[in-house]
Design an enzyme around this catalytic site. Sequence first.
Site, PDB file in Angstrom:
ATOM      1  N   GLU A  86       1.180  -1.478   0.220  1.00 25.51           N
ATOM      2  CA  GLU A  86      -0.202   0.343  -0.039  1.00 25.51           C
ATOM      3  C   GLU A  86       0.969   1.335   0.101  1.00 25.51           C
ATOM      4  OE1 GLU A  86      -2.753   0.599   3.255  1.00 25.51           O
ATOM      5  OE2 GLU A  86      -3.297   2.072   2.861  1.00 25.51           O
ATOM      6  N   ARG A 119       5.026 -12.974  10.398  1.00 25.76           N
ATOM      7  CA  ARG A 119       5.947 -11.959   9.143  1.00 25.76           C
ATOM      8  C   ARG A 119       6.624 -11.134  10.341  1.00 25.76           C
ATOM      9  NH1 ARG A 119       1.536  -7.550   9.425  1.00 25.76           N
ATOM     10  NH2 ARG A 119       3.116  -5.949   9.557  1.00 25.76           N
ATOM     11  N   LYS A 159       3.870   0.785   9.281  1.00 22.81           N
ATOM     12  CA  LYS A 159       3.633   2.174   8.598  1.00 22.81           C
ATOM     13  C   LYS A 159       3.398   2.692   9.525  1.00 22.81           C
ATOM     14  CE  LYS A 159       3.199   0.089   4.891  1.00 22.81           C
ATOM     15  NZ  LYS A 159       1.952   0.108   3.176  1.00 22.81           N
TER      16      LYS A 159
HETATM   17  P1  ATP Z   1       2.332  -2.065   7.508  1.00 21.25           P
HETATM   18  O1  ATP Z   1       2.266  -2.649   8.842  1.00 21.25           O
HETATM   19  O2  ATP Z   1       3.483  -1.465   8.413  1.00 21.25           O
HETATM   20  O3  ATP Z   1       1.520  -0.694   7.384  1.00 21.25           O
HETATM   21  P2  ATP Z   1       1.142  -3.175   5.465  1.00 21.25           P
HETATM   22  O4  ATP Z   1       1.520  -5.115   5.868  1.00 21.25           O
HETATM   23  O5  ATP Z   1       0.132  -2.497   5.973  1.00 21.25           O
HETATM   24  O6  ATP Z   1       2.272  -3.356   6.935  1.00 21.25           O
HETATM   25  P3  ATP Z   1       1.577  -3.216   2.921  1.00 21.25           P
HETATM   26  O7  ATP Z   1       2.370  -2.379   2.326  1.00 21.25           O
HETATM   27  O8  ATP Z   1       0.274  -3.896   3.094  1.00 21.25           O
HETATM   28  O9  ATP Z   1       1.814  -2.989   4.559  1.00 21.25           O
HETATM   29  O10 ATP Z   1       2.297  -4.484   2.947  1.00 21.25           O
HETATM   30  C1  ATP Z   1       2.645  -5.037   1.641  1.00 21.25           C
HETATM   31  C2  ATP Z   1       2.802  -6.720   1.802  1.00 21.25           C
HETATM   32  O11 ATP Z   1       3.873  -6.674   2.688  1.00 21.25           O
HETATM   33  C3  ATP Z   1       2.517  -7.397   2.396  1.00 21.25           C
HETATM   34  O12 ATP Z   1       1.856  -8.713   1.179  1.00 21.25           O
HETATM   35  C4  ATP Z   1       2.519  -7.269   3.602  1.00 21.25           C
HETATM   36  O13 ATP Z   1       1.801  -8.866   4.566  1.00 21.25           O
HETATM   37  C5  ATP Z   1       3.922  -7.435   3.594  1.00 21.25           C
HETATM   38  N1  ATP Z   1       4.583  -7.286   4.786  1.00 21.25           N
HETATM   39  C6  ATP Z   1       4.621  -6.040   5.739  1.00 21.25           C
HETATM   40  N2  ATP Z   1       4.871  -6.223   6.091  1.00 21.25           N
HETATM   41  C7  ATP Z   1       5.476  -7.375   6.819  1.00 21.25           C
HETATM   42  C8  ATP Z   1       6.676  -7.988   8.024  1.00 21.25           C
HETATM   43  N3  ATP Z   1       6.532  -7.244   8.605  1.00 21.25           N
HETATM   44  N4  ATP Z   1       7.236  -9.204   7.699  1.00 21.25           N
HETATM   45  C9  ATP Z   1       6.238  -9.848   6.337  1.00 21.25           C
HETATM   46  N5  ATP Z   1       5.729  -9.014   5.707  1.00 21.25           N
HETATM   47  C10 ATP Z   1       5.484  -8.146   6.214  1.00 21.25           C
HETATM   48 MG    MG Z   2      -1.600  -3.305   4.323  1.00 22.65          MG
END
Ligand code: ATP
Ligand code: MG
Length: 553
Positions: A33, A257, A267
Amino acid sequence: MSEEKNLNFIEEIIEEDLANRKYTEVLTRFPPEPNGYLHIGHAKSICLNFNLALKFGGKTNLRFDDTNPVKEDTEYVDSIKEDLQWLGFKWATELYASDYFDQLYNFATQLISKGLAYVDDGSAEEITALKGTPTEPGKDGPYRDRPVEENLRLFEEMKAGKYKDGEKVLRAKIDMAANNMHMRDPIIYRIKHAHHHRTGDAWCIYPMYDFAHGQSDSIEHITHSICTLEFIPHRELYDWFIEKLEIFPSKQYEFARLNMTYTVMSKRKLLQLVEEGYVQSWDDPRMPTISGMRRRGYTAESIRNFCDRIGIAKRENLIDVSLLEFCVREHLNKLASRVMAVLDPVKLVITNYPEGQIEELISENGPDESYGTRKLAFGKELWIEREDFMEEPAKKWFRLAPGALVRLKSAYIVKCEGFVKDNNGTVQEVHCSYLPETQSGNDTSGISVKGTIHWVSAAHAIPAEIRLYDRLFKVENPSQEEGDFKEYINPDSLHVISKAYVEPSLANAAAGSVYQFIRKGYFCVDKESQAPKLVFNRTVSLKDAWAKEVKKS
Ligand code: ATP
Ligand code: MG
């Protein structure tokens, strides 16, 4: 796990799918995102998705999951692409969920037509109240049995902008008594009169994550849609939409994760650190972001290597940041030229060295010949590290002290003859004599000394600012502590040395170049460095507690 092949659980699934000819080509996607910069957790997901495709001869799409207009921005889109490229991965196609808004809208009307979605006029509170709890079923609301025609008309009016934010939502009609709360008529569209970074003001209704993600996967024919564990309860809904819409059967798989010690990885939290000035920017070298790590001097290879080493799991865990540091050190040890820099300078005067004489000594750039050599200016006055002199030496002290002999790296053996202090008792100068027959590479003296110290010729030294970083948080897992995570920020995470000296060969070092400052650690040229004001970041220290751990296991 099948031991001999060493496949992870997703690789095993893919191998089986390919053997059963379920798919002919593996297609994965990385779906960020664009609401922040990528962090090391994303790197794990990136490595996983791209490497799976590489391993099985498939491809990976980069899809921006940009269905939430309020928090998203093109600045983030650009940084994400830059980080991915830097990490060394090439995506097959760059895509945006927002490009599917028309198609997603059509999917929604198809569901309405099938009697599988309805417009609900209830407020957020009313909807929540009817949703039940994990132990109690929900109840059907008053709008659930609206006729199809009315739903179609209302949904079109929602799209046309007739209603205000929150006045109506579109919900899937599934089962208000389902065990899985996500199946209790989930909201799939909401009204949001907001400007979108790509579609501008074309839309005032936006699909919810669950209605956008799986369908986007399906539109692209993604075979293995990999996400983190918190999406397990969403999987049933993911499959339901695909089944009811009769579209390409993408499948969701979940892995744990990455969580890492002494940092935060969401984020939302990282944005707070930036906006509230706890760090300078998203690429502050203390941040767990890819751009922060790059600026700090971490290499893409070491990050990929780290992701490889931690593997993938089905259960949440907390990885020690020292493992990442170990990977960085291991790569930089191979990569970095050895140079001399003095971080806390004190003057060393060679009393028997001719006034005004300069020698160009040859010094090796690394542990073996492949690193090459360079010339090093040597003269009567040098800068040495304050901590390398002791007025009253401790036991087993092999560095400078009155009467002691020490080797100056790549130069001569010197003998300490005395020192000068200022009024406050601080040592101002250390006085030595040198032994001309002990020049490194040409030593005919037969004298051996136990200590070798680094130095920089005072007449040639270049002043530099050096930024030393420590962990950003005082506790291992700030997100798990009581209260606000920011209470656990380490107030001493940045220490700036404004008057260090580096050897002249670094005068034109380009931003991003990495060096080993002998005896001091790995350092890289910061992007703010500009001659005559050089700025270095300490990437990582030389000490490696992990090497021992790894050897033990
Ligand atoms: P955040 O919690 O940091 O906002 P998010 O999952 O909302 O993370 P996205 O931009 O939606 O962030 O994530 C893109 C991809 O990266 C998704 O497939 C998500 O599952 C993966 N991802 C995000 N954070 C992690 C993490 N700590 N470890 C492994 N994969 C991750
Ligand atoms: Mg997300």
